[in-house]
Design a protein around this motif. Structure first.
Motif, PDB file in Angstrom:
ATOM      1  N   UNK A 246      -3.432  10.644   6.522  1.00 48.68           N
ATOM      2  CA  UNK A 246      -2.816   9.789   5.529  1.00 48.68           C
ATOM      3  C   UNK A 246      -3.812   9.574   4.393  1.00 48.68           C
ATOM      4  N   UNK A 247      -3.390   9.928   3.209  1.00 48.64           N
ATOM      5  CA  UNK A 247      -4.252   9.755   2.041  1.00 48.64           C
ATOM      6  C   UNK A 247      -3.827   8.492   1.296  1.00 48.64           C
ATOM      7  N   UNK A 248      -4.752   7.579   1.133  1.00 47.86           N
ATOM      8  CA  UNK A 248      -4.462   6.356   0.404  1.00 47.86           C
ATOM      9  C   UNK A 248      -4.273   6.664  -1.066  1.00 47.86           C
TER      10      UNK A 248
ATOM     11  N   UNK B 143      -1.208  -4.064   8.828  1.00 44.24           N
ATOM     12  CA  UNK B 143      -0.294  -3.490   7.849  1.00 44.24           C
ATOM     13  C   UNK B 143       0.940  -2.981   8.571  1.00 44.24           C
TER      14      UNK B 143
ATOM     15  N   UNK C  20       0.849  -1.197   0.000  1.00 41.31           N
ATOM     16  CA  UNK C  20       0.000   0.000   0.000  1.00 41.31           C
ATOM     17  C   UNK C  20       0.883   1.246   0.000  1.00 41.31           C
TER      18      UNK C  20
ATOM     19  N   UNK D   6      -4.802 -10.366   2.334  1.00 43.13           N
ATOM     20  CA  UNK D   6      -5.915  -9.431   2.270  1.00 43.13           C
ATOM     21  C   UNK D   6      -7.076 -10.052   3.010  1.00 43.13           C
ATOM     22  N   UNK D   7      -7.778  -9.253   3.704  1.00 46.94           N
ATOM     23  CA  UNK D   7      -8.887  -9.795   4.453  1.00 46.94           C
ATOM     24  C   UNK D   7      -9.080  -8.987   5.709  1.00 46.94           C
ATOM     25  N   UNK D   8     -10.187  -9.191   6.310  1.00 43.89           N
ATOM     26  CA  UNK D   8     -10.550  -8.388   7.461  1.00 43.89           C
ATOM     27  C   UNK D   8      -9.512  -8.468   8.573  1.00 43.89           C
TER      28      UNK D   8
ATOM     29  N   UNK E 266       0.703   5.420   0.825  1.00 51.02           N
ATOM     30  CA  UNK E 266      -0.055   6.511   1.428  1.00 51.02           C
ATOM     31  C   UNK E 266       0.763   7.801   1.353  1.00 51.02           C
TER      32      UNK E 266
ATOM     33  N   UNK F 137      -4.287  -3.552  -7.078  1.00 46.75           N
ATOM     34  CA  UNK F 137      -5.443  -4.089  -6.355  1.00 46.75           C
ATOM     35  C   UNK F 137      -6.528  -3.026  -6.189  1.00 46.75           C
ATOM     36  N   UNK F 138      -6.107  -1.853  -5.759  1.00 47.20           N
ATOM     37  CA  UNK F 138      -7.037  -0.747  -5.541  1.00 47.20           C
ATOM     38  C   UNK F 138      -6.303   0.540  -5.883  1.00 47.20           C
TER      39      UNK F 138
END
Lengths: 115, 112
Positions: free
Chosen positions: A43-45, A104, A33, A98-100, A35, A55-56
């Motif tokens: 923090x801006x993704x 990180x 990820x 990835x997952x709930x 940021x 992924x995103x």
């Protein structure tokens, strides 16, 4: 490695120059990820990767910003034609899956100063 | 727009006192996490609370979550000078992406 390694620690660029930041995730982590933190505030993704696949990218500015995660290479975030407003600390984080509730792990950041 | 909003923005206390920070968010979440950032450094994960949990403890940290009010609190008991840092809440929404959305943070100063 055992920690997320970001290079360089500091980067100074003149307006209009290119900036390239690097991130080596923790070995075995599949997700990366990026940021952006401006002025020690929120923090801006920007973007995330699953291995070498985007992924995103919902937070990624459409112009000037690009990122890659290639096999056997550090991930990179590149800013073409930097602007003063790009000055910020850019953090990379990685997670095992990835997952709930997957924790990180963050790197120490690259401080970009555009002058 | 930011999902999480912390308050207060800044908090100054004496060593030994308790520090409470609050976080509010807007949409449904999978979990809420608290991170600490020491000046000029990266984020350190403190604690995670899932949407079906109401309270969680870790050492001197206590986190509560009220999904009906869309809010969470972080309590640090018996604070130490070393707790001086910025504290951020981050929410993971039901998007399937694991992306964290951060609040603006609370700056905590603990004086000896």
């Amino acid at each position: 490695g055992e920690e997320v390694a970001q290079t360089p620690k500091h980067l100074v660029r003149g307006e209009g120059q290119k900036a390239k930041l690097y991130c080596a995730p923790i070995k075995g982590h599949s997700y990366v990820f990026w940021y952006q933190q401006v002025l020690k505030n929120e923090f801006k993704f920007l973007i995330s990767f699953q291995n070498e696949n985007v992924f995103d990218e919902t937070g990624m500015p459409k112009e000037r910003f690009s990122a890659k995660c290639l096999p056997n290479s550090p991930c990179s975030l590149e800013i073409q034609a930097t602007k003063l407003e790009d000055s910020a600390v850019y953090f990379c984080a990685s997670s095992q899956s990835q997952g709930t509730g997957t924790e990180a792990f963050f790197g120490q950041g690259t401080r970009l100063t555009v002058v | 727009s930011q999902q999480g909003e912390e308050d207060p923005q800044a908090l100054s206390i004496q060593e030994g006192e308790n520090a409470t920070m609050n976080c509010s968010y807007k949409t449904s979440i999978n979990n809420l996490q608290w991170y600490r950032q020491n000046s000029g450094r990266g984020l350190v994960h403190l604690i995670l609370i899932r949407s079906n949990e109401r309270e969680k403890h870790s050492g001197r940290l206590r986190v509560t979550l009220d999904t009906s009010k869309k809010s969470s609190s972080l309590l640090i008991t018996a604070s130490r000078a070393a707790d001086t840092a910025s504290y951020f809440c981050a929410t993971e929404m039901n998007s399937g992406y694991s992306t964290l959305t951060f609040g603006k943070g609370t700056m905590l100063l603990v004086s000896p």
